[in-house]
Motif scaffolding. Structure first.
Motif, PDB file in Angstrom:
ATOM      1  N   THR A   1     142.597 -46.568 -27.018  1.00 55.45           N
ATOM      2  CA  THR A   1     141.450 -47.483 -27.405  1.00 55.45           C
ATOM      3  C   THR A   1     140.787 -47.951 -25.812  1.00 55.45           C
ATOM      4  OG1 THR A   1     142.549 -49.618 -27.579  1.00 55.45           O
ATOM      5  CG2 THR A   1     142.474 -48.139 -29.398  1.00 55.45           C
ATOM      6  N   PRO A   2     139.615 -48.630 -26.071  1.00 50.19           N
ATOM      7  CA  PRO A   2     139.269 -49.283 -24.773  1.00 50.19           C
ATOM      8  C   PRO A   2     140.149 -50.200 -24.126  1.00 50.19           C
ATOM      9  CG  PRO A   2     137.344 -49.072 -26.351  1.00 50.19           C
ATOM     10  CD  PRO A   2     138.658 -48.617 -27.046  1.00 50.19           C
ATOM     11  N   ASP A   3     141.012 -50.888 -25.101  1.00 50.80           N
ATOM     12  CA  ASP A   3     141.997 -51.783 -24.363  1.00 50.80           C
ATOM     13  C   ASP A   3     143.203 -51.403 -24.360  1.00 50.80           C
ATOM     14  OD1 ASP A   3     140.264 -54.080 -24.671  1.00 50.80           O
ATOM     15  OD2 ASP A   3     140.634 -54.315 -26.804  1.00 50.80           O
ATOM     16  N   GLY A   4     143.438 -49.995 -24.238  1.00 52.86           N
ATOM     17  CA  GLY A   4     144.589 -49.344 -23.998  1.00 52.86           C
ATOM     18  C   GLY A   4     145.225 -48.769 -25.193  1.00 52.86           C
ATOM     19  N   PRO A   5     146.547 -48.013 -25.235  1.00 50.38           N
ATOM     20  CA  PRO A   5     147.021 -47.364 -26.364  1.00 50.38           C
ATOM     21  C   PRO A   5     147.588 -48.360 -27.230  1.00 50.38           C
ATOM     22  CG  PRO A   5     148.024 -46.547 -24.254  1.00 50.38           C
ATOM     23  CD  PRO A   5     147.159 -47.710 -23.850  1.00 50.38           C
ATOM     24  N   MET A   6     147.209 -47.786 -28.250  1.00 52.21           N
ATOM     25  CA  MET A   6     147.687 -48.945 -29.650  1.00 52.21           C
ATOM     26  C   MET A   6     148.509 -47.907 -30.658  1.00 52.21           C
ATOM     27  SD  MET A   6     144.942 -50.620 -32.544  1.00 52.21           S
ATOM     28  CE  MET A   6     144.767 -49.161 -33.130  1.00 52.21           C
ATOM     29  N   PRO A   7     149.594 -48.762 -30.992  1.00 53.20           N
ATOM     30  CA  PRO A   7     150.428 -47.943 -32.000  1.00 53.20           C
ATOM     31  C   PRO A   7     149.749 -48.032 -33.368  1.00 53.20           C
ATOM     32  CG  PRO A   7     151.332 -49.989 -31.502  1.00 53.20           C
ATOM     33  CD  PRO A   7     150.359 -49.843 -30.433  1.00 53.20           C
ATOM     34  N   ILE A   8     149.913 -46.814 -34.128  1.00 53.87           N
ATOM     35  CA  ILE A   8     149.361 -46.812 -35.517  1.00 53.87           C
ATOM     36  C   ILE A   8     150.562 -46.257 -36.396  1.00 53.87           C
ATOM     37  CG2 ILE A   8     146.704 -46.546 -34.651  1.00 53.87           C
ATOM     38  CD1 ILE A   8     147.122 -43.526 -35.244  1.00 53.87           C
TER      39      ILE A   8
ATOM     40  N   GLU B   1     133.810 -52.188 -33.333  1.00 48.08           N
ATOM     41  CA  GLU B   1     134.854 -51.269 -32.784  1.00 48.08           C
ATOM     42  C   GLU B   1     136.171 -51.915 -32.888  1.00 48.08           C
ATOM     43  OE1 GLU B   1     135.085 -47.676 -29.682  1.00 48.08           O
ATOM     44  OE2 GLU B   1     134.943 -49.593 -28.632  1.00 48.08           O
ATOM     45  N   ASP B   2     136.079 -53.254 -32.276  1.00 43.72           N
ATOM     46  CA  ASP B   2     137.503 -54.058 -32.285  1.00 43.72           C
ATOM     47  C   ASP B   2     137.997 -54.441 -33.468  1.00 43.72           C
ATOM     48  OD1 ASP B   2     137.314 -53.655 -29.366  1.00 43.72           O
ATOM     49  OD2 ASP B   2     136.331 -56.061 -29.328  1.00 43.72           O
ATOM     50  N   ASP B   3     137.154 -54.741 -34.304  1.00 48.55           N
ATOM     51  CA  ASP B   3     137.445 -55.174 -35.668  1.00 48.55           C
ATOM     52  C   ASP B   3     138.149 -53.992 -36.429  1.00 48.55           C
ATOM     53  OD1 ASP B   3     136.856 -57.647 -35.462  1.00 48.55           O
ATOM     54  OD2 ASP B   3     134.929 -57.636 -36.356  1.00 48.55           O
ATOM     55  N   PHE B   4     137.425 -52.670 -36.266  1.00 49.34           N
ATOM     56  CA  PHE B   4     138.084 -51.271 -36.807  1.00 49.34           C
ATOM     57  C   PHE B   4     139.362 -51.039 -36.382  1.00 49.34           C
ATOM     58  CE2 PHE B   4     139.129 -46.916 -36.636  1.00 49.34           C
ATOM     59  CZ  PHE B   4     138.942 -46.536 -37.976  1.00 49.34           C
ATOM     60  N   TYR B   5     139.626 -51.244 -34.953  1.00 51.04           N
ATOM     61  CA  TYR B   5     141.057 -51.124 -34.357  1.00 51.04           C
ATOM     62  C   TYR B   5     142.268 -51.941 -34.949  1.00 51.04           C
ATOM     63  CZ  TYR B   5     139.063 -47.610 -31.189  1.00 51.04           C
ATOM     64  OH  TYR B   5     138.460 -46.354 -30.627  1.00 51.04           O
ATOM     65  N   GLU B   6     141.466 -53.173 -35.093  1.00 50.87           N
ATOM     66  CA  GLU B   6     142.469 -54.180 -35.536  1.00 50.87           C
ATOM     67  C   GLU B   6     143.125 -53.813 -37.025  1.00 50.87           C
ATOM     68  OE1 GLU B   6     142.637 -58.805 -36.871  1.00 50.87           O
ATOM     69  OE2 GLU B   6     140.975 -58.076 -35.501  1.00 50.87           O
ATOM     70  N   ALA B   7     142.313 -53.504 -37.912  1.00 49.03           N
ATOM     71  CA  ALA B   7     142.401 -53.199 -39.088  1.00 49.03           C
ATOM     72  C   ALA B   7     143.136 -51.956 -39.374  1.00 49.03           C
ATOM     73  CB  ALA B   7     141.171 -53.244 -39.881  1.00 49.03           C
ATOM     74  N   ILE B   8     142.854 -50.803 -38.688  1.00 53.70           N
ATOM     75  CA  ILE B   8     143.400 -49.654 -38.749  1.00 53.70           C
ATOM     76  C   ILE B   8     144.686 -49.271 -38.425  1.00 53.70           C
ATOM     77  CG2 ILE B   8     142.876 -48.207 -36.757  1.00 53.70           C
ATOM     78  CD1 ILE B   8     142.271 -47.125 -40.308  1.00 53.70           C
ATOM     79  N   ALA B   9     145.259 -50.320 -37.682  1.00 55.28           N
ATOM     80  CA  ALA B   9     146.552 -50.324 -36.847  1.00 55.28           C
ATOM     81  C   ALA B   9     147.552 -50.422 -37.970  1.00 55.28           C
ATOM     82  CB  ALA B   9     146.831 -51.418 -35.890  1.00 55.28           C
TER      83      ALA B   9
END
Length: 452
Positions: free
Chosen positions: A259-266, A291-299
């Motif tokens: 992600t733009p903020d680095g690798p995110m575990p899912i 986009e940020d809200d999507f990544y927060e939720a999809i994690a």
């Protein structure tokens, strides 16, 4: 409104009945057989028919509409009575369209991945308390029903199935929704009992793209060459928005999404699920989620019901079951599990039991589908072939179709169950794939063998 359901017990039909009862409609229904969990869910809401069977006397002039399920036949006594009275008769998708004519319709289609993508979208919206109407083909964590309908929500998210609408309406369901925002995840030949040639099957997706409301949009998987050609060839004046698999890596059994903020575990894994995630992301952004809200939720998304469901896990073994049964889904699921556990021996088991999977021509589509597995198993029951009134299928035909010389084939439930339960599960991954029940395999016993 008073509405009667003919074949109320189906997975989709009973959820629609529950949704309309929740909305305040008066609901009645009939069916000749109703299985769990539909039976208990209908009973809880007082909608379970007192007697199973078809009763023309339930059809009367005061009904505002009749909804006809695929399980019914064209000569169904209740259907004939409704036609004689001149009542309004809807198929399941027709009625959903009527309920959503004044909403922004978001339709998720494709031969594979549509349930997962729809589930991802709804998970993200629910996480951020964004209310929408919806219809999805899997039970989701945090949702009471698979169908939700209101008068006030602006959006409705619909899983767009290409199967037939009703016994008297032979159009694919997703042709009836007229989406404002659409997504297609891919095209891989399926439902050969209805679409006997690949060209005929592809044509249904061409028609779908042309049903999108002018000025609307189609988000599509650009990695699927056939789909790409279909979308690009359409002359419908819509926005065409391609997506592709995002960058990711697997580290110590955990998938990290870039992600733009680095690798995110899912929680989900596999190339096909990451591709699904990319499609879900663009649809959510079209619906106003940044986009940020999507990544927060999809994690926190753990997957759709019956899709790569973890059965059991110990320190050195794990077992999954998955709804995969068509060739493209089997191949994608098998690759995904092997990619996630590259250092463990993987045993992949596929149960063949659909009409398509016993067709000699369609069987060839399975070529290479189990190649990612260290050990590949196919289980089927010859009596299932006979019940479908199809020509017998031999183990030799199946081995030839899969093009794998070491493929093990079981035609007996007891032999297959013995093979599975007697596995040495140390440093092993077991993957079970079917839309059936593996010949009655005792999954609870399997769980105990893996994680005592």
């Amino acid at each position: 409104m008073q509405i009667h359901f003919i074949a109320i017990g189906g997975s989709a039909m009973h959820n629609l009945a529950l949704a309309l009862a929740h909305k305040g409609y008066t609901i009645t229904g009939s069916d000749d057989v109703i299985y769990e969990p539909s039976k208990s869910r209908l009973k809880k809401e007082g909608l379970l028919p007192k007697e199973f069977g078809w009763y023309p006397e339930k059809i009367h002039a005061e009904l505002d509409a009749v909804i006809l399920g695929m399980h019914a036949k064209p000569d169904n006594p209740e259907l004939l009575s409704a036609q004689e009275l001149g009542l309004t008769i809807y198929s399941y998708p027709e009625f959903l369209y009527e309920q959503s004519k004044n909403k922004t319709r978001v339709v998720i289609g494709g031969s594979h991945g549509k349930t997962t993508i729809t589930s991802m979208i709804l998970h993200v919206l629910n996480y951020h308390d964004i209310e929408v109407d919806f219809m999805v083909g899997a039970q989701l964590e945090g949702f009471d029903r698979m169908v939700h309908l209101t008068e006030h929500n602006d959006f409705i998210v619909l899983e767009g199935d290409e199967y037939l609408s009703s016994p008297i309406d032979r159009r694919p369901k997703f042709h009836l929704y007229k989406p404002n925002i659409a997504l297609l995840s891919g095209i891989a030949w399926d439902h050969i009992n209805v679409f006997p040639t690949f060209e005929n099957y592809v044509e249904q997706f061409q028609i779908f793209v042309d049903t999108i409301v002018k000025g609307g949009s189609i988000t599509y998987n650009s990695e699927d060459d056939i789909l790409k050609k279909v979308v690009e060839a359409s002359e419908n004046p819509i926005r065409k928005l391609p997506y592709s698999t995002p960058e990711y890596e697997v580290e110590n059994g955990t998938t990290l999404l870039h992600t733009p903020d680095g690798p995110m575990p899912i929680e989900v894994f596999g190339q096909h699920n990451l591709n699904n995630l990319a499609g879900a992301k663009w649809i959510c952004q079209n619906m106003g989620v940044d986009e940020d809200d999507f990544y927060e939720a999809i994690a926190t998304f753990k997957g759709a019901s019956k899709r790569l469901e973890k059965l059991a896990e110990s320190s050195d073994s794990v077992a999954f079951k998955d709804f995969a049964h068509s060739p493209s889904k089997v191949a994608a699921t098998t690759r995904a599990v092997k990619e996630q556990y590259p250092d463990r021996r993987m045993v992949a088991c596929l149960e063949l039991h659909t009409y398509s999977s016993f067709n000699p021509e369609f069987l060839k589509e399975y070529r290479g589908a189990l190649d990612a597995a260290d050990e590949a198993i196919v289980f089927y029951l010859p009596e299932s072939v006979a019940i479908k009134k199809l020509d017998p299928v031999s183990p030799e035909q199946i081995r030839e179709a899969f093009q794998r010389s070491d493929l093990r084939i079981f035609t007996s439930s007891s032999d297959f169950h013995e093979f599975i339960l007697d596995q040495n599960f140390i440093d092993k991954v077991l993957l079970l794939m079917s839309s059936g029940n593996y010949g009655g395999l005792d999954l609870e016993e399997l769980k105990r063998r893996i994680a005592p």
